[in-house]
Design a protein around this motif. Sequence first.
Motif, PDB file in Angstrom:
ATOM      1  N   HIS A  19     -78.158  82.118   6.776  1.00  0.00           N
ATOM      2  CA  HIS A  19     -79.232  81.126   6.732  1.00  0.00           C
ATOM      3  C   HIS A  19     -79.196  80.262   5.471  1.00  0.00           C
ATOM      4  CE1 HIS A  19     -80.628  83.359  10.132  1.00  0.00           C
ATOM      5  NE2 HIS A  19     -80.826  84.437   9.401  1.00  0.00           N
ATOM      6  N   ARG A  20     -78.019  79.742   5.123  1.00  0.00           N
ATOM      7  CA  ARG A  20     -77.944  78.772   4.022  1.00  0.00           C
ATOM      8  C   ARG A  20     -78.562  77.467   4.495  1.00  0.00           C
ATOM      9  NH1 ARG A  20     -72.169  77.937   2.444  1.00  0.00           N
ATOM     10  NH2 ARG A  20     -73.061  76.687   0.813  1.00  0.00           N
ATOM     11  N   GLN A  21     -79.422  76.886   3.661  1.00  0.00           N
ATOM     12  CA  GLN A  21     -80.107  75.649   4.027  1.00  0.00           C
ATOM     13  C   GLN A  21     -80.041  74.641   2.881  1.00  0.00           C
ATOM     14  OE1 GLN A  21     -84.152  76.542   5.026  1.00  0.00           O
ATOM     15  NE2 GLN A  21     -83.647  77.091   7.123  1.00  0.00           N
ATOM     16  N   THR A  72     -79.199  72.784   8.280  1.00  0.00           N
ATOM     17  CA  THR A  72     -78.401  73.999   8.387  1.00  0.00           C
ATOM     18  C   THR A  72     -77.513  73.882   9.608  1.00  0.00           C
ATOM     19  OG1 THR A  72     -78.464  76.407   8.395  1.00  0.00           O
ATOM     20  CG2 THR A  72     -80.094  75.284   9.754  1.00  0.00           C
ATOM     21  N   GLN A 113     -72.490  78.351   7.390  1.00  0.00           N
ATOM     22  CA  GLN A 113     -72.831  79.755   7.164  1.00  0.00           C
ATOM     23  C   GLN A 113     -71.569  80.546   6.847  1.00  0.00           C
ATOM     24  OE1 GLN A 113     -76.044  80.171   6.944  1.00  0.00           O
ATOM     25  NE2 GLN A 113     -76.352  78.107   7.675  1.00  0.00           N
TER      26      GLN A 113
END
Length: 144
Positions: free
Chosen positions: A84-86, A103, A108
């Motif tokens: 969940h890198r945003q 995202t 990811q």
Amino acid sequence: MDGYWSITSLFKGISDKSSSLSGLIQMDYYWKDLSCSLYGKTSSKSFSADLIHRYEPAKYGLTARWSCGNWLVEAGAESPFTKHRQWKQSVTLDAYNYTNYVTGRIYQQTGFLKVIYTHNFGKKTARDDNNTNRHINSAILKAY
């Protein structure tokens, strides 16, 4: 290693300010035909003249490469334990407020494997031989 600290401030009717401290580190190791690389980058913030605050999350990864003759094998991964890198973009003004989170699966956990074979098509090419003429025969650049 690399790092930076930035402060951005706007004035003339719009009062807004942002500061950011960020860094990058990379370690490489070479042994015969094998090379390994490990890297990490901290999260960073930026603020541009179009009044958008941007946030980029941290990332890290590793790569291993082996080459012998015409063969090259490379494998790597980026952020293998992070989900969940945003990225965040936002604008906050007196009459307007906007926030956007970006995202996607490609941003990811990722990994890759490359296997490459280089074929020379029967031509023998000397890559170390260099027959460049190094004598200066110009009136502008005359060696004495």
